[in-house]
Design a protein around this motif. Structure first.
Motif, PDB file in Angstrom:
ATOM      1  N   LEU A  22       0.830  -1.207   0.000  1.00  0.00           N
ATOM      2  CA  LEU A  22       0.000   0.000   0.000  1.00  0.00           C
ATOM      3  C   LEU A  22       0.862   1.253   0.000  1.00  0.00           C
ATOM      4  CD1 LEU A  22      -2.757   1.387   0.255  1.00  0.00           C
ATOM      5  CD2 LEU A  22      -2.593   1.108   2.741  1.00  0.00           C
ATOM      6  N   GLY A  26       0.942   3.844  -2.866  1.00  0.00           N
ATOM      7  CA  GLY A  26       0.569   5.213  -2.525  1.00  0.00           C
ATOM      8  C   GLY A  26       1.608   6.216  -2.997  1.00  0.00           C
ATOM      9  N   PHE A  29       1.357   6.466  -6.653  1.00  0.00           N
ATOM     10  CA  PHE A  29       0.172   7.256  -7.005  1.00  0.00           C
ATOM     11  C   PHE A  29       0.430   8.753  -6.828  1.00  0.00           C
ATOM     12  CE2 PHE A  29      -3.721   9.331  -5.441  1.00  0.00           C
ATOM     13  CZ  PHE A  29      -4.540   9.181  -6.547  1.00  0.00           C
ATOM     14  N   LEU A  30       1.054   9.118  -5.688  1.00  0.00           N
ATOM     15  CA  LEU A  30       1.355  10.535  -5.448  1.00  0.00           C
ATOM     16  C   LEU A  30       2.338  11.069  -6.480  1.00  0.00           C
ATOM     17  CD1 LEU A  30       1.668  10.621  -1.545  1.00  0.00           C
ATOM     18  CD2 LEU A  30      -0.160  11.608  -2.950  1.00  0.00           C
ATOM     19  N   GLY A 163      -6.774   9.425  -2.999  1.00  0.00           N
ATOM     20  CA  GLY A 163      -5.824   8.928  -2.003  1.00  0.00           C
ATOM     21  C   GLY A 163      -6.519   8.391  -0.768  1.00  0.00           C
ATOM     22  N   SER A 164      -7.568   9.075  -0.339  1.00  0.00           N
ATOM     23  CA  SER A 164      -8.314   8.601   0.841  1.00  0.00           C
ATOM     24  C   SER A 164      -8.979   7.263   0.559  1.00  0.00           C
ATOM     25  CB  SER A 164      -9.374   9.637   1.236  1.00  0.00           C
ATOM     26  OG  SER A 164      -8.767  10.882   1.544  1.00  0.00           O
ATOM     27  N   LEU A 166      -8.025   5.102  -1.685  1.00  0.00           N
ATOM     28  CA  LEU A 166      -6.941   4.120  -1.766  1.00  0.00           C
ATOM     29  C   LEU A 166      -6.480   3.697  -0.385  1.00  0.00           C
ATOM     30  CD1 LEU A 166      -4.692   2.609  -3.372  1.00  0.00           C
ATOM     31  CD2 LEU A 166      -3.352   4.719  -3.238  1.00  0.00           C
ATOM     32  N   LEU A 167      -6.341   4.659   0.516  1.00  0.00           N
ATOM     33  CA  LEU A 167      -5.886   4.336   1.868  1.00  0.00           C
ATOM     34  C   LEU A 167      -6.898   3.454   2.606  1.00  0.00           C
ATOM     35  CD1 LEU A 167      -3.781   4.828   4.092  1.00  0.00           C
ATOM     36  CD2 LEU A 167      -5.074   6.858   4.745  1.00  0.00           C
TER      37      LEU A 167
END
Length: 461
Positions: A22, A26, A29-30, A163-164, A166-167
């Motif tokens: 993850l 992440g 992704f960022l 992002g949220s 995904l998290l």
């Protein structure tokens, strides 16, 4: 169903691996979103500056009267102030245009931004460019960038929401993976606990999907199969020792006690001592055979492995047992392979195993029968086959005959200690060979087969 506490989940490898995945995803992704945002925002800003340069060039090329007239006309048409133009004198006072005051700027012909107060509480972000004209006046061309700011905000909100999501999904997946792994480990742990408590028939559960835990469980189950076999063999050996060695020990003790109680002549004492020595030698021979089998099973002789030809080993064994076969009028037939039968192994151990098979075949075959020793050789296999015309081995006993000191009721009164086939089994296991017992109709056929040298070389490579 096993209960799994939430505090136990973070300690599982699956949960930590999921968190690492993850985090890696992440950051990726960022990085990707940041690159897209940077490229998009830079492109929109550059396009705005190009448009402002074009407007500055067009206005600068116009005569002063026409420029002033066009700016006033443009101001009247651009009611919403999307593309405001203004003209200031050398002192910075407004001559014409929508923007009444020259904003602070970093340099001429460069893009700058400020918040334009249109009045009545309306504020709009504007990107502008200032150009010094030849007559000393200052020309300002601007563009409303409210839509660009909204687009930037939309991108940032998409980053935050994506992002949220995904998290949340990643953490939920990590928890589920950790929960599943913990439940599976609990199942394995309980099976292992039952095995530790003595249930050697228990096996670790597998799912059949071939994952890492399944592979480990399969190897452990194979180890448990071997352990159960060894434990059963040890128990059988203890039973067989108690059964088979009790008779010679009792005979030895009885003979010595008789010699002690009776007033025997010197030659009778000598005969009793000779009988005791013979019994003691038989016992020592049995224990030496047991120790040798243990040595073979411990792979202590593997250092002597070399390239050998089974044809030569079997030829020597057949020649060694030919006199014993002639005593019983048995025809010992040796059938070598057409080509050399090569494999990696210990020549002495394979010779001893072949001798044990021939000894059993001759011992249990009737007079005047046939015993055959054949070398098996093809593209993948190398081994030996011994056939006789004796009573054979009943199918229920074909696995038990390889147990140490095991002797069937039909052979219990025959000379021997029941360790010959056990030694053959140990040699076969050391050489990674298989032993198969078949019905020769009539008689028994035993095959000792392994990989040929070519296949062994490919396997090691």
């Amino acid at each position: 169903m096993f209960s799994v506490h939430l505090s136990e989940i973070p300690r599982t490898i699956s949960f930590r691996t999921a968190l690492m995945s993850l985090a890696l995803f992440g950051f990726s992704f960022l990085g990707l979103f940041g690159y897209i945002y940077w490229q998009t925002a830079g492109y929109l800003t550059a396009e705005t500056d190009v448009a402002l340069h074009r407007q500055i060039d067009n206005r600068s090329a116009q005569p002063a009267d026409l420029r002033l007239q066009e700016i006033r006309k443009h101001t009247g048409q651009d009611i919403e102030g999307r593309l405001p133009h203004s003209l200031f004198d050398a002192q910075g006072k407004l001559i014409a245009g929508a923007i009444g005051q020259l904003p602070a700027f970093s340099g001429y012909d460069k893009g700058n931004e400020f918040v334009w107060d249109k009045g009545h509480g309306h504020h709009r972000p504007v990107r502008f460019m200032v150009h010094r004209l030849e007559d000393g006046q200052t020309l300002l061309a601007a563009q409303d960038i409210h839509d660009i700011r909204e687009f930037d905000e939309l991108l940032v909100n998409a980053l935050i929401s994506g992002g949220s999501l995904l998290l949340v999904v990643g953490l939920l997946g990590a928890v589920l993976l950790g929960y599943s792994a913990r439940r599976r480990l609990d199942t394995l742990s309980r099976s292992i606990e039952r095995i530790v408590k003595g249930e050697l028939t228990e096996r670790l559960p597998t799912r059949g999907n071939g994952d890492d835990i399944d592979r480990i469980a399969t190897v452990v189950n194979q180890m448990l199969d071997e352990l159960e076999r060894l434990m059963s063999e040890v128990k059988g050996v203890c039973d067989d020792i108690a059964h088979d060695l009790r008779t010679p020990l009792t005979r030895l003790l009885a003979g010595l006690e008789r010699a002690q109680r009776r007033n025997l002549r010197e030659e009778q004492y000598a005969a009793a001592i000779d009988a005791a020595i013979e019994d003691a030698r038989g016992l020592l021979s049995t224990f030496r055979a047991l120790l040798r089998i243990s040595e073979i099973e411990a792979s202590a002789r593997r250092s002597n492995f070399a390239r050998i030809d089974l044809n030569r080993i079997c030829e020597d064994a057949a020649e060694f047992f030919e006199p014993l076969a002639e005593e019983k009028a048995i025809r010992l037939q040796f059938l070598p392979s057409a080509a050399p039968c090569l494999l990696f192994g210990d020549a002495q151990l394979l010779f001893d195993a072949t001798c044990n098979l021939l000894d059993n075949a001759i011992k249990f075959s009737p007079d005047g029968s046939l015993v055959s020793l054949q070398v098996i050789s093809d593209l993948t296999r190398a081994g030996i086959r011994v056939s006789d015309n004796g009573p054979g081995i009943p199918e229920p006993e074909r696995d038990a005959v390889f147990r140490r000191l095991y002797r069937s009721e039909s052979s219990r009164h025959t000379a021997g200690n029941g360790l010959g086939l056990s030694m053959v089994w140990a040699v076969a296991k050391l050489h990674e060979m298989t032993v198969q017992v078949r019905d020769a109709q009539p008689g028994c056929q035993i095959e000792l087969v392994g990989l040929s040298m070519e296949i062994e070389l490919l396997k090691r490579a």
